[in-house]
Each structure stands twice: as C-alpha cells, then as structure tokens.
Design a protein around this motif. Structure first.
Motif, PDB file in Angstrom:
ATOM      1  N   THR A   1       0.492  -1.407  -0.227  1.00  0.00           N
ATOM      2  CA  THR A   1       0.003   0.176  -0.131  1.00  0.00           C
ATOM      3  C   THR A   1       0.874   1.103   0.011  1.00  0.00           C
ATOM      4  O   THR A   1       0.544   1.950   0.292  1.00  0.00           O
ATOM      5  N   VAL A   2       2.460   1.204  -0.300  1.00  0.00           N
ATOM      6  CA  VAL A   2       3.096   2.277  -0.294  1.00  0.00           C
ATOM      7  C   VAL A   2       2.173   3.601  -1.008  1.00  0.00           C
ATOM      8  O   VAL A   2       2.385   4.003  -0.462  1.00  0.00           O
ATOM      9  N   PRO A   3       2.144   3.032  -2.272  1.00  0.00           N
ATOM     10  CA  PRO A   3       2.213   4.269  -3.298  1.00  0.00           C
ATOM     11  C   PRO A   3       0.421   5.381  -2.732  1.00  0.00           C
ATOM     12  O   PRO A   3      -0.212   5.318  -3.337  1.00  0.00           O
ATOM     13  N   LEU A   4      -0.565   4.263  -1.924  1.00  0.00           N
ATOM     14  CA  LEU A   4      -1.358   4.526  -1.543  1.00  0.00           C
ATOM     15  C   LEU A   4      -1.435   5.160  -0.432  1.00  0.00           C
ATOM     16  O   LEU A   4      -2.452   6.156  -0.361  1.00  0.00           O
ATOM     17  N   LEU A   5      -0.705   4.924  -0.057  1.00  0.00           N
ATOM     18  CA  LEU A   5      -0.245   6.445   1.383  1.00  0.00           C
ATOM     19  C   LEU A   5       0.466   6.556   1.466  1.00  0.00           C
ATOM     20  O   LEU A   5       0.494   8.344   2.228  1.00  0.00           O
ATOM     21  N   GLU A   6       1.644   7.109   0.780  1.00  0.00           N
ATOM     22  CA  GLU A   6       3.117   7.427   0.530  1.00  0.00           C
ATOM     23  C   GLU A   6       2.614   9.169   0.594  1.00  0.00           C
ATOM     24  O   GLU A   6       1.895   9.427  -0.569  1.00  0.00           O
ATOM     25  N   GLN A   7       3.497   9.849   1.365  1.00  0.00           N
ATOM     26  CA  GLN A   7       2.794  11.298   0.970  1.00  0.00           C
ATOM     27  C   GLN A   7       4.012  12.634   1.785  1.00  0.00           C
ATOM     28  O   GLN A   7       4.920  12.093   2.551  1.00  0.00           O
ATOM     29  N   ARG A   8       4.220  13.696   0.876  1.00  0.00           N
ATOM     30  CA  ARG A   8       5.248  14.546   0.746  1.00  0.00           C
ATOM     31  C   ARG A   8       5.509  14.944   1.913  1.00  0.00           C
ATOM     32  O   ARG A   8       6.765  15.822   1.960  1.00  0.00           O
TER      33      ARG A   8
END
Length: 298
Positions: free
Chosen positions: A193-200
């Motif tokens: 789920t990294v692409p769904l949750l990662e945020q800058r």
C-alpha cells in the motif's frame, strides 16, 4: 544522443575539479562516520543513515556526472570500468539505454510513486509520534537505542502516546511500531500500500528521496545523491529531537511534541522540509523520465 537532449562536454580539468568538490563535500559526513566505525562507536542520529539505507561510503564518495555529460581527456577512460559507461567520440559518457534490464520495472514504480506524491496533498499532523510508538509499552532494556536515556518513564510515554492521535502513513516507520502500538495507528500501512499512502509531508518520505537517488546510481548525478543525503541528514536530526530520547548531551535540543508548542514547532519544521524536498523530487522525476524514455518504459 537525441537532439532534444543537450550534451555537456567537460574537459578533464573541469570534471576532475567537480569530482574533487564532491569528495570534499561528502567527506564531511563520511569521515566522522568511518572514524566512529573504526572505534566501534555508534551515533544514534547520523549512523542510521548508513545502516538503514545501506549505501556504502565508498559508493557515495564516487563521483558520477549523470546522463548527457561527456567526460573528456584520457583520464575519463577510468570510468569505463563502471556499469553503463561507454566510449564517445569526445570522451566517455554514461549511456541511459544501458540501465540494467532487471531493474527497469523499478524505474516505472519509482516514477509513478514520486509523481503520485507530487500530486497528492501533504499531511502535517503526525507530529513525529512514530518514534514514540516504537518504544510504547517497552521496558528500558527493550528500547532500540537503550544506551541513551528517555525523557520520560515508560508509563508517561504510554500516557502521551495514548492521549494523541497516531496517524503514521509510512510503512518503513510503521513496521517498527511495537505490537501494542500498531492498533493505535489510524492507518495500517503495508508494503503493497506504499503508493496509496505515501505523502510528501512525511519526514521519512522526504528522507527516502535519498534512497531513490542512490538506487539510480551510477546513472544519477552524484550532486543529486548528495543533495538528497543532506536533506535526509537534516531531517534525521529533527526526527530524533522530536523522539522520546534525551540526546541533549550530543547537542540535540528536544522538540517537545508532547506539548502544543512543540507540536507547532514540529509542524513548522515539517513544512520546511517538504518545501526543500520538492525540487529534489522534481529532479528525480526528470531523471526517471530520461531513463524510462531511453529504455522504452512507458
């Protein structure tokens, strides 16, 4: 080289000067780390960057110009021993189309992740509580950096954690939460789920810009890798200052996120790091687009 990709030709004195400047820059970080290692000493803040990210000091010290740069002079032939470098009529260059076949799918994954993060709104209300969740309900002997004191007793740390909203979106931080702390987190990140949750807005996501940069070496320009490392190093300082550890004897003044004033200070620092990360992410995306185009990755 296509006409749309301008080529920079560096004479041997020019590129050797750039290489020397790079080595002098990174040795400010590498020499103290290697000196500590030779004595069997560990720094709880800075050595993490070498242990966790596992990019060897010798690799960081090695200067690479990146794509679309030709190194002139006979000394450039030494670069032909590194993967990706080829002879050019004017000298030696790295060939983007030589990016290893087995790693090309990772180019797409990194590009899509960083592009998604650029478009996703940042989040600034985590207040560094991941470090607190990593020691939640542990005895002093179980604490990871247990040679360094904590600012509070285990009971008080538990009270502080339970009084706050834990909302960590970063999988590689969440996976170090203690078992009792995991259910307290609003999110349950997984590798998938990294692409769904990662945020800058996330400090660790901005530290990871260094990881994405060095994973592209030697195709990544060394100045980009060093710029990302410098950001990661500055973030790591704040990460540990906001933790429950007491590192004042090392010169790190706490950011007391257990208080309203401390949380405001942390968010201000978090926003500043996010702004610093933006141009680095853009440079990484530009490089990823260049490599994807060269190897035919959509």
């Amino acid at each position: 080289m296509t006409p749309t990709q301008p080529v920079t030709l560096l004479s041997e004195p020019d590129w050797q000067a750039r290489r020397a400047t790079h080595v002098a820059r990174v040795d400010r970080w590498l020499v103290p780390h290697q000196a500590r290692a030779s004595r069997g000493k560990r720094h709880p803040v800075y050595d993490f960057l070498f242990d966790y990210y596992a990019f060897r000091p010798s690799w960081m010290r090695r200067w690479h110009p990146g794509p679309d740069v030709v190194l002139g002079g006979p000394g450039a032939n030494d670069y032909l021993r590194w993967p990706g470098y080829v002879a050019d009529p004017d000298g030696v260059k790295i060939e983007p189309a030589a990016f290893p076949v087995g790693r090309r799918e990772s180019l797409r994954w990194m590009r899509d992740l960083l592009q998604t993060m650029r478009e996703r709104p940042p989040f600034f209300a985590c207040y560094g509580l991941h470090e607190w969740a990593m020691v939640y309900r542990q005895t002093p002997a179980e604490v990871r950096h247990n040679r360094w004191p904590l600012r509070f007793s285990p009971e008080e740390i538990a009270r502080i954690v339970e009084s706050q909203s834990i909302c960590c979106t970063h999988f590689d931080a969440f996976r170090f939460f203690t078992a009792p702390a995991r259910p307290l987190n609003r999110f349950q990140p997984e590798r998938a789920t990294v692409p769904l949750l990662e945020q800058r807005g996330c400090l660790h996501a901005n530290m990871d810009l260094y990881k994405w940069a060095f994973k592209l070496a030697p195709f990544a320009p060394s100045d980009l890798v060093a710029d990302c490392f410098e950001l990661a190093r500055d973030i790591r300082e704040v990460d540990m200052r906001a933790s429950p550890y007491d590192l004042r004897q090392l010169g790190f003044v706490p950011v007391p996120v257990e208080t309203a004033a401390g949380r405001a200070e942390y968010e201000s620092l978090q926003r500043a790091f996010t702004q610093r990360g933006e141009p680095l992410r853009d440079r990484l995306l530009e490089l990823l687009d260049r490599l994807c185009s060269a190897v035919g990755v959509d």
